[in-house]
Design a protein around this motif. Structure first.
Motif, PDB file in Angstrom:
ATOM      1  N   ARG A 175     -10.865 -36.709  21.686  1.00 37.24           N
ATOM      2  CA  ARG A 175     -11.536 -36.685  22.993  1.00 37.24           C
ATOM      3  C   ARG A 175     -11.589 -38.081  23.594  1.00 37.24           C
ATOM      4  N   GLN A 176     -11.958 -39.076  22.790  1.00 34.94           N
ATOM      5  CA  GLN A 176     -12.060 -40.441  23.309  1.00 34.94           C
ATOM      6  C   GLN A 176     -10.696 -40.988  23.705  1.00 34.94           C
ATOM      7  N   LYS A 177      -9.666 -40.694  22.938  1.00 33.08           N
ATOM      8  CA  LYS A 177      -8.319 -41.131  23.313  1.00 33.08           C
ATOM      9  C   LYS A 177      -7.903 -40.507  24.646  1.00 33.08           C
ATOM     10  N   THR A 178      -8.289 -39.242  24.841  1.00 32.49           N
ATOM     11  CA  THR A 178      -7.978 -38.569  26.107  1.00 32.49           C
ATOM     12  C   THR A 178      -8.710 -39.234  27.260  1.00 32.49           C
ATOM     13  N   PHE A 179      -9.990 -39.535  27.058  1.00 30.48           N
ATOM     14  CA  PHE A 179     -10.778 -40.196  28.105  1.00 30.48           C
ATOM     15  C   PHE A 179     -10.207 -41.587  28.414  1.00 30.48           C
ATOM     16  N   ASP A 180      -9.829 -42.313  27.368  1.00 32.86           N
ATOM     17  CA  ASP A 180      -9.285 -43.654  27.576  1.00 32.86           C
ATOM     18  C   ASP A 180      -7.998 -43.578  28.397  1.00 32.86           C
ATOM     19  N   TRP A 181      -7.151 -42.596  28.098  1.00 36.09           N
ATOM     20  CA  TRP A 181      -5.899 -42.454  28.849  1.00 36.09           C
ATOM     21  C   TRP A 181      -6.178 -42.083  30.298  1.00 36.09           C
ATOM     22  N   LEU A 182      -7.067 -41.121  30.516  1.00 38.15           N
ATOM     23  CA  LEU A 182      -7.391 -40.711  31.882  1.00 38.15           C
ATOM     24  C   LEU A 182      -7.947 -41.884  32.687  1.00 38.15           C
ATOM     25  N   GLY A 215       5.422 -22.448  21.530  1.00 35.12           N
ATOM     26  CA  GLY A 215       5.326 -23.882  21.775  1.00 35.12           C
ATOM     27  C   GLY A 215       4.439 -24.268  22.934  1.00 35.12           C
ATOM     28  N   ALA A 216       3.840 -23.289  23.628  1.00 35.59           N
ATOM     29  CA  ALA A 216       2.957 -23.592  24.752  1.00 35.59           C
ATOM     30  C   ALA A 216       1.709 -24.328  24.264  1.00 35.59           C
ATOM     31  N   VAL A 217       1.202 -25.196  25.103  1.00 39.14           N
ATOM     32  CA  VAL A 217      -0.046 -25.904  24.818  1.00 39.14           C
ATOM     33  C   VAL A 217      -1.176 -25.101  25.445  1.00 39.14           C
ATOM     34  N   ILE A 218      -2.066 -24.585  24.619  1.00 39.48           N
ATOM     35  CA  ILE A 218      -3.115 -23.670  25.078  1.00 39.48           C
ATOM     36  C   ILE A 218      -4.462 -24.359  24.942  1.00 39.48           C
ATOM     37  N   ILE A 219      -4.947 -24.935  26.025  1.00 40.00           N
ATOM     38  CA  ILE A 219      -6.214 -25.682  26.006  1.00 40.00           C
ATOM     39  C   ILE A 219      -7.092 -25.211  27.175  1.00 40.00           C
ATOM     40  N   ASP A 220      -7.246 -23.873  27.245  1.00 39.98           N
ATOM     41  CA  ASP A 220      -7.945 -23.305  28.395  1.00 39.98           C
ATOM     42  C   ASP A 220      -9.194 -22.501  28.036  1.00 39.98           C
ATOM     43  N   ALA A 221      -9.491 -22.278  26.749  1.00 43.99           N
ATOM     44  CA  ALA A 221     -10.568 -21.346  26.406  1.00 43.99           C
ATOM     45  C   ALA A 221     -11.537 -21.879  25.360  1.00 43.99           C
ATOM     46  N   ASN A 222     -11.589 -23.199  25.188  1.00 44.41           N
ATOM     47  CA  ASN A 222     -12.517 -23.820  24.231  1.00 44.41           C
ATOM     48  C   ASN A 222     -12.336 -23.302  22.805  1.00 44.41           C
ATOM     49  N   GLU A 223     -11.123 -22.928  22.478  1.00 42.34           N
ATOM     50  CA  GLU A 223     -10.824 -22.524  21.109  1.00 42.34           C
ATOM     51  C   GLU A 223     -10.600 -23.771  20.248  1.00 42.34           C
ATOM     52  N   ASN A 224     -10.748 -23.602  18.943  1.00 43.89           N
ATOM     53  CA  ASN A 224     -10.497 -24.700  18.019  1.00 43.89           C
ATOM     54  C   ASN A 224      -9.114 -24.514  17.416  1.00 43.89           C
ATOM     55  N   PRO A 225      -8.164 -25.392  17.709  1.00 48.53           N
ATOM     56  CA  PRO A 225      -6.795 -25.196  17.216  1.00 48.53           C
ATOM     57  C   PRO A 225      -6.675 -25.314  15.704  1.00 48.53           C
ATOM     58  N   LEU A 226      -7.697 -25.839  15.043  1.00 46.56           N
ATOM     59  CA  LEU A 226      -7.650 -25.984  13.593  1.00 46.56           C
ATOM     60  C   LEU A 226      -7.868 -24.658  12.880  1.00 46.56           C
ATOM     61  N   GLY A 227      -8.488 -23.698  13.559  1.00 45.46           N
ATOM     62  CA  GLY A 227      -8.736 -22.404  12.944  1.00 45.46           C
ATOM     63  C   GLY A 227      -9.756 -22.495  11.820  1.00 45.46           C
ATOM     64  N   PRO A 228      -9.911 -21.409  11.049  1.00 43.28           N
ATOM     65  CA  PRO A 228     -10.868 -21.429   9.939  1.00 43.28           C
ATOM     66  C   PRO A 228     -10.462 -22.459   8.888  1.00 43.28           C
ATOM     67  N   ILE A 261     -10.306 -29.709  24.342  1.00 48.26           N
ATOM     68  CA  ILE A 261      -9.693 -30.695  23.461  1.00 48.26           C
ATOM     69  C   ILE A 261      -8.857 -29.976  22.404  1.00 48.26           C
ATOM     70  N   GLY A 262      -7.563 -30.261  22.382  1.00 54.94           N
ATOM     71  CA  GLY A 262      -6.676 -29.673  21.387  1.00 54.94           C
ATOM     72  C   GLY A 262      -6.356 -30.665  20.297  1.00 54.94           C
ATOM     73  N   THR A 263      -5.253 -30.465  19.619  1.00 58.52           N
ATOM     74  CA  THR A 263      -4.775 -31.439  18.646  1.00 58.52           C
ATOM     75  C   THR A 263      -4.229 -32.655  19.399  1.00 58.52           C
ATOM     76  N   GLN A 264      -3.979 -33.744  18.670  1.00 52.35           N
ATOM     77  CA  GLN A 264      -3.453 -34.926  19.347  1.00 52.35           C
ATOM     78  C   GLN A 264      -2.084 -34.664  19.979  1.00 52.35           C
ATOM     79  N   PRO A 265      -1.163 -33.981  19.286  1.00 51.86           N
ATOM     80  CA  PRO A 265       0.115 -33.660  19.955  1.00 51.86           C
ATOM     81  C   PRO A 265      -0.078 -32.790  21.198  1.00 51.86           C
ATOM     82  N   GLU A 266      -1.026 -31.877  21.154  1.00 55.04           N
ATOM     83  CA  GLU A 266      -1.280 -31.045  22.333  1.00 55.04           C
ATOM     84  C   GLU A 266      -1.819 -31.884  23.488  1.00 55.04           C
ATOM     85  N   MET A 267      -2.698 -32.821  23.190  1.00 56.92           N
ATOM     86  CA  MET A 267      -3.243 -33.664  24.257  1.00 56.92           C
ATOM     87  C   MET A 267      -2.198 -34.644  24.778  1.00 56.92           C
ATOM     88  N   ASP A 268      -1.294 -35.078  23.907  1.00 54.10           N
ATOM     89  CA  ASP A 268      -0.188 -35.922  24.369  1.00 54.10           C
ATOM     90  C   ASP A 268       0.683 -35.145  25.367  1.00 54.10           C
TER      91      ASP A 268
END
Length: 401
Positions: free
Chosen positions: A296-303, A47-60, A355-362
């Motif tokens: 990304r834009q939702k994250t920027f707007d929140w910040l 359940g950890a949020v992993i947004i540290d290595a520029n990976e794409n959470p969507l996968g292949p 940038i992760g999924t929306q739940p991850e960024m939340d």
């Protein structure tokens, strides 16, 4: 001097040279985003949020996953023809000659091999600061002087500064969008660099993140037979970081020099099958680009709404101002099972966020808000050397710290 003494001295010199080369070879390892991030990584809990290595959470994509499953039973074969199919597909889409494309397990290997091929103790390696660090690891092996130049006030590579700082350059590295800032270097600037660079030097354009942006690729400069190598990878928008496929695109004579270090070995057939299937997925890139842009834009707007500073990005990562030594914030976030990072020494109060999924960024928003409100600033002050760089007279804008 006696003959046996001459032979002895010659043998001694040869032994020392070979020993030095062997030592360098043993010390050499190919640095990737994974290895650089791993230096800061912890054991992840479920359940950890992993947004540290520029990976794409969507996968292949689904087509790539099916290709992997279908190809797996053939894993006992080298299946060299899959390499040719990939090259044919990629070169056809980009209107390149097939001999201008060389496949690698990701883009990290051709990055390192380019540094080894075109730098030396007399030919410098030139990069941005902050910028992707892997090439500097290879420069340590080639013995090249590493020249790091600050970004411009728009966070682009400062082409004029790069040229001025290294008249002895062997390789100019331009990552656009840049890692870690996610910012673009204008195509016209790359053209200027090619026009003004020292004779015999090469420009390496890393387009690992190009699909997330609205930027113009440098592939047509390859088609024009310029002194340029373009790197592409399937690790980012295609979500194949753990599967490993990428390519170097350049004139055949430049690719041949990379081959002096890489040799030729069979690619994982599952990676080739997945990459080829991904290329044939007509809507994959625009769809994933849109998903990333919206989150990304939702994250920027929140910040921005909370008064936090960041560097606007066109990629799947950005630099966030923590207003104090970023390591404190990284550690505090990790205690909340939100893993961010890493830090570039030139910007010690900034950390990179993927940038992760929306739940991850939340979850990131919630944890970051708690960390920033529940701990006071340490009153960090930049070092004298950083202050001096911030007063650079060329109109550079440095992040506030």
């Amino acid at each position: 001097m006696k003959t046996n003494e001459v032979l002895s001295n010659g043998s001694r010199r040869m032994f020392l040279q070979l020993s030095a080369a062997a030592t360098a070879a043993m010390a050499f390892r190919i640095a990737t985003e994974a290895t650089l991030a791993a230096d800061e990584r912890h054991v992840f809990h479920p359940g950890a949020v992993i947004i540290d290595a520029n990976e794409n959470p969507l996968g292949p994509c689904d087509a790539a996953r099916k290709a992997i499953v279908d190809m797996a039973p053939q894993g006992g074969r080298y299946s060299y023809w899959l390499h040719d199919e990939f090259v044919k597909t990629f070169s056809g889409m980009e209107r390149l000659k097939p001999e201008y494309v060389r496949v690698f397990p990701g883009s990290s290997e051709p990055l390192h091999f380019s540094v080894l091929s075109f730098t030396s103790p007399t030919k410098s390696y030139v990069t941005a600061d902050p910028g992707y660090e892997a090439g500097m690891k290879a420069a340590a092996v080639s013995g090249a002087r590493v020249v790091k130049t600050p970004l411009t006030k728009t966070y682009a590579h400062d082409i004029k500064a790069m040229l001025a700082a290294a008249p002895d350059a062997g390789l100019f590295y331009v990552c656009t969008p840049n890692n870690p800032t996610g910012t673009m270097t204008p195509r016209s600037d790359i053209e200027q660099l090619l026009a003004a660079k020292p004779k015999g030097s090469v420009v390496l354009v890393d387009e690992a993140y190009i699909h997330f942006s609205d930027g113009t690729s440098a592939l047509d400069l390859v088609k024009a037979d310029q002194d340029v190598i373009v790197l592409r990878t399937f690790s980012k928008i295609y979500g194949m970081a753990g599967i490993r496929c990428g390519a170097a695109i350049a004139r055949p004579d430049l690719l041949a020099k990379l081959g002096n270090f890489s040799g030729w070995s069979a690619m994982p057939i599952t990676a080739l099958a997945a990459a080829t299937a991904s290329l044939k997925h007509e809507h994959l890139v625009p769809e994933r680009k849109q998903v990333n842009a919206v989150i990304r834009q939702k994250t920027f707007d929140w910040l921005a709404s909370q008064g936090y500073s960041f560097v606007p990005s066109q990629s799947n990562c950005f630099m966030l101002d923590t207003k104090r030594p970023a390591k404190e914030v990284i550690d505090a976030m990790a205690k909340r099972d939100v893993f961010i990072g890493r830090i570039w020494p030139v910007w010690p109060t900034y950390t990179r966020i993927t940038i992760g999924t929306q739940p991850e960024m939340d979850a990131f928003h919630e944890a970051f808000q708690a960390v920033m409100k529940n701990s006071a600033s340490t009153g960090y002050q930049p070092s004298p050397s950083l202050k001096a760089r911030r007063s650079h007279s060329d109109g550079q804008r440095w992040p506030s710290v």
